[in-house]
Design an enzyme around this catalytic site. Structure first.
Site, PDB file in Angstrom:
ATOM      1  N   THR A 257     -57.932  63.826  31.348  1.00 23.46           N
ATOM      2  CA  THR A 257     -57.939  62.640  30.182  1.00 23.46           C
ATOM      3  C   THR A 257     -58.343  61.613  29.163  1.00 23.46           C
ATOM      4  OG1 THR A 257     -56.174  61.862  32.157  1.00 23.46           O
ATOM      5  CG2 THR A 257     -56.606  60.423  30.650  1.00 23.46           C
TER       6      THR A 257
ATOM      7  N   SER B 129     -56.271  69.527  37.060  1.00 22.68           N
ATOM      8  CA  SER B 129     -55.584  70.239  37.746  1.00 22.68           C
ATOM      9  C   SER B 129     -54.999  71.385  38.058  1.00 22.68           C
ATOM     10  CB  SER B 129     -53.642  69.869  37.993  1.00 22.68           C
ATOM     11  OG  SER B 129     -54.125  68.406  37.807  1.00 22.68           O
TER      12      SER B 129
ATOM     13  N   THR C  10     -64.130  60.334  46.748  1.00 19.67           N
ATOM     14  CA  THR C  10     -62.989  61.023  47.255  1.00 19.67           C
ATOM     15  C   THR C  10     -61.840  60.148  46.034  1.00 19.67           C
ATOM     16  OG1 THR C  10     -62.639  61.360  49.013  1.00 19.67           O
ATOM     17  CG2 THR C  10     -61.009  61.280  48.560  1.00 19.67           C
TER      18      THR C  10
ATOM     19  N   CYS D  30     -58.620  60.362  58.357  1.00 16.96           N
ATOM     20  CA  CYS D  30     -59.074  59.017  57.608  1.00 16.96           C
ATOM     21  C   CYS D  30     -59.898  59.014  57.069  1.00 16.96           C
ATOM     22  CB  CYS D  30     -60.599  58.400  58.658  1.00 16.96           C
ATOM     23  SG  CYS D  30     -58.513  58.050  60.519  1.00 16.96           S
TER      24      CYS D  30
END
Ligand code: ASP
Length: 344
Positions: A13, A59, A165, A279
């Site tokens: 982007t 992606s 992340t 988690c």
């Protein structure tokens, strides 16, 4: 000596601008980055650009891009003080993790950044991210770079690449590092967290890249009700060598015999299994509960507090380099690039 930075453009982007005629977003002419972000001239650095031959939405990333990035960095290593990689946010954490494992004896900053809004949009976060990334890539004390490792700059934080992340698809704070403190905080000044940053390599040898990754790996995320057939299908993928098992909490998995039998079958067949928690924060502690003791007994390797993104890239690197099961397990257990905390 004048600072010199190489910006490597891969897509995402950040590189989008409005076509003035159609109003549609399209990739910008990267060679004109200084006219898109004229502020970077004020640094007084030499800032050069390198666009990869194929500009992608991240992606569409494949390990080929990681090899290309390593090659561009090493080919230009002597000429630049640091490298800024413009990358889509979707898979940035994978690329930053992969490069951290592929690059050996890295002694200069490699800073990934991108943005949530295109650089050509009025409220873009791309300009600030780019400017801060350049400043960090050029930050030296004498001859010593302040952040000689692969990092991700996003919003007001600099993170270790293999600890990061993507947590939000919209917020300008798109990334988090749950198990490791930020390497720097960006406000009026950039505050470096020096204790958290890896030291430069001690070896006098030049940097190198390990590019022979083994992609015969898979990720299995367990869920309540998962049948043993799911595990069976996964472990019979032809050629599979390594599997990340995404477990609950501190590394827990069902104790059902049919599930454990499949795990043992995979291990007996020589598939390496790396236990990573579902988690966001915290660590796998195999043996803490009954529900992880069997995995430990069977020979599953603990991923401790590694992220899934780092785990899969680490596995590709370790399996690419080693055949000996004991050595593979040793490497996965080891802290190779600051990706796991051994004291947990
Ligand atoms: N889909 C885009 C990409 O990862 C999203 C972004 O850059 O933020 O390339």
């Amino acid at each position: 000596m004048e600072k010199s930075i190489l910006i490597i453009y891969t897509g995402g982007t950040i590189g989008m601008v409005n076509d003035p005629e159609t109003g549609v977003l399209c990739p910008f002419n990267f060679n004109q980055i200084a006219s898109e972000v004229p502020e970077i001239r004020e640094f007084g650095f030499t800032i050069d650009n390198h666009a990869l031959p194929e500009i992608i939405d991240s992606s569409d990333l494949s390990p080929r891009l990681w090899v290309d990035l390593c090659r561009v960095i090493l080919d230009n290593y002597a000429r630049y003080h640091g490298f800024v990689i413009l990358h889509g946010t979707d898979t940035m954490a994978y690329s930053a993790s992969a490069l951290s494992f592929m690059l050996e004896r890295l002694g200069k900053p490699v800073v990934f950044t991108g943005s949530q809004l295109p650089i050509g949009k009025i409220r873009t976060d791309g300009k600030e991210n780019l400017i801060a990334a350049i400043e960090i890539a050029a930050a030296y004390e004498g001859d010593v770079p302040l952040v000689p490792e692969v990092s991700i700059l996003f919003g007001d934080r600099l993170f270790r690449g293999n600890r990061t992340t993507k947590v939000n698809a919209e917020s300008f704070g798109a990334f988090r590092s749950f198990n490791y403190p930020p390497l720097a905080e960006i406000g009026i000044h950039v505050h470096y967290n020096r204790e958290a940053i890896l030291p430069p390599p001690s070896s006098p040898l030049s940097p190198a890249a390990f590019c022979d990754l083994d992609t015969r790996v898979a990720i299995l995320k367990i869920f309540p009700g998962m049948s043993a057939d799911v595990v069976d299908a996964m472990i019979h993928i032809p050629g599979l060598r390594g599997m990340i098992l995404e477990t609950y909490g501190s590394g827990n998995a069902p104790t059902r015999a049919d599930f454990l039998d499949k795990i043992r079958e995979a291990l007996d067949a020589g598939i390496v299994i790396y236990n990573v928690t579902q988690c966001a924060g915290g660590s796998v502690e195999m043996g803490k509960y009954e529900t992880s003791r069997e995995l430990l007994r069977a020979g599953v390797v603990s991923g401790r507090d590694i992220t899934t993104e780092a785990a899969i890239c680490k596995m590709m690197r370790v399996l690419g380099e080693h055949d000996d099961p004991a050595e593979i397990r040793r490497q996965l257990n080891a802290n190779l690039r600051g990706e796991i905390s051994l004291n947990k």
